[in-house]
Design a protein around this motif. Structure first.
Motif, PDB file in Angstrom:
ATOM      1  N   ARG A 243     -58.852 -12.823  17.992  1.00 45.53           N
ATOM      2  CA  ARG A 243     -60.060 -12.956  18.123  1.00 45.53           C
ATOM      3  C   ARG A 243     -60.871 -11.739  18.210  1.00 45.53           C
ATOM      4  NH1 ARG A 243     -59.972 -17.432  22.922  1.00 45.53           N
ATOM      5  NH2 ARG A 243     -59.151 -19.164  21.790  1.00 45.53           N
ATOM      6  N   SER A 244     -61.880 -11.478  17.590  1.00 44.78           N
ATOM      7  CA  SER A 244     -62.489 -10.253  17.764  1.00 44.78           C
ATOM      8  C   SER A 244     -64.098 -10.321  17.607  1.00 44.78           C
ATOM      9  CB  SER A 244     -62.318  -9.247  16.528  1.00 44.78           C
ATOM     10  OG  SER A 244     -62.858  -8.050  16.408  1.00 44.78           O
ATOM     11  N   GLU A 245     -64.682  -9.576  18.721  1.00 47.32           N
ATOM     12  CA  GLU A 245     -66.112  -9.551  18.569  1.00 47.32           C
ATOM     13  C   GLU A 245     -67.000  -8.543  17.971  1.00 47.32           C
ATOM     14  OE1 GLU A 245     -67.337 -10.270  22.654  1.00 47.32           O
ATOM     15  OE2 GLU A 245     -65.744 -11.973  22.934  1.00 47.32           O
ATOM     16  N   PHE A 246     -66.250  -7.543  17.499  1.00 50.47           N
ATOM     17  CA  PHE A 246     -67.003  -6.170  17.061  1.00 50.47           C
ATOM     18  C   PHE A 246     -65.972  -5.398  16.293  1.00 50.47           C
ATOM     19  CE2 PHE A 246     -65.468  -5.157  21.298  1.00 50.47           C
ATOM     20  CZ  PHE A 246     -64.698  -3.883  21.093  1.00 50.47           C
ATOM     21  N   GLY A 247     -66.534  -4.637  15.406  1.00 48.81           N
ATOM     22  CA  GLY A 247     -65.496  -3.811  14.648  1.00 48.81           C
ATOM     23  C   GLY A 247     -65.558  -4.132  13.304  1.00 48.81           C
ATOM     24  N   ASP A 248     -65.256  -3.147  12.404  1.00 40.30           N
ATOM     25  CA  ASP A 248     -65.126  -3.448  10.993  1.00 40.30           C
ATOM     26  C   ASP A 248     -64.318  -4.614  10.313  1.00 40.30           C
ATOM     27  OD1 ASP A 248     -64.917  -3.026   8.374  1.00 40.30           O
ATOM     28  OD2 ASP A 248     -63.794  -0.844   8.320  1.00 40.30           O
ATOM     29  N   ARG A 249     -64.902  -5.214   9.860  1.00 38.86           N
ATOM     30  CA  ARG A 249     -64.451  -6.743   9.271  1.00 38.86           C
ATOM     31  C   ARG A 249     -63.263  -6.431   8.627  1.00 38.86           C
ATOM     32  NH1 ARG A 249     -63.691 -10.673  11.983  1.00 38.86           N
ATOM     33  NH2 ARG A 249     -65.743  -9.829  13.060  1.00 38.86           N
ATOM     34  N   ALA A 250     -63.155  -5.643   7.763  1.00 45.70           N
ATOM     35  CA  ALA A 250     -61.886  -5.231   6.873  1.00 45.70           C
ATOM     36  C   ALA A 250     -60.841  -4.859   7.594  1.00 45.70           C
ATOM     37  CB  ALA A 250     -62.225  -4.362   5.625  1.00 45.70           C
ATOM     38  N   VAL A 251     -60.982  -3.863   8.677  1.00 42.93           N
ATOM     39  CA  VAL A 251     -59.816  -3.412   9.530  1.00 42.93           C
ATOM     40  C   VAL A 251     -59.223  -4.660  10.486  1.00 42.93           C
ATOM     41  CG1 VAL A 251     -59.225  -1.927  11.356  1.00 42.93           C
ATOM     42  CG2 VAL A 251     -60.846  -1.185   9.614  1.00 42.93           C
ATOM     43  N   ILE A 252     -60.123  -5.489  11.042  1.00 44.00           N
ATOM     44  CA  ILE A 252     -59.813  -6.538  11.765  1.00 44.00           C
ATOM     45  C   ILE A 252     -59.124  -7.598  10.989  1.00 44.00           C
ATOM     46  CG2 ILE A 252     -60.855  -8.438  13.222  1.00 44.00           C
ATOM     47  CD1 ILE A 252     -61.046  -5.570  14.435  1.00 44.00           C
TER      48      ILE A 252
END
Length: 80
Positions: A16-25
């Motif tokens: 799960r991720s709430e922030f950050g560069d979508r491609a990296v995530i």
């Protein structure tokens, strides 16, 4: 970013991720799931793969948190 143990039925993990560069995530999620998908936390391979996932997150400058569903000190006690 948080890696959550979902339980004994595969898939065992969710990233799960709430922030950050979508491609990296998304790229990190794919790599992490490839290492963890079929491993419950009590599997001996889990410890090695967890360390690899943590190093990968560090290289990508991602903040990583684990939710195994139980206190990690409990894991150490039950392993003895």
């Amino acid at each position: 970013m948080k890696i959550v143990y979902l339980g004994p039925v595969a898939p065992h993990w969710e990233v799960r991720s709430e922030f950050g560069d979508r491609a990296v995530i998304d790229a990190f999620r794919d790599r992490a799931m490839a290492r963890l998908l079929l491993l419950p936390p009590h599997d001996p391979q889990f410890r090695r793969n967890r360390e690899r996932v943590a190093r990968d997150a560090e290289r990508e400058h991602l903040i990583l948190e684990w939710d195994l569903g139980f206190p990690e000190d409990e894991e150490l006690v039950s392993a003895r």
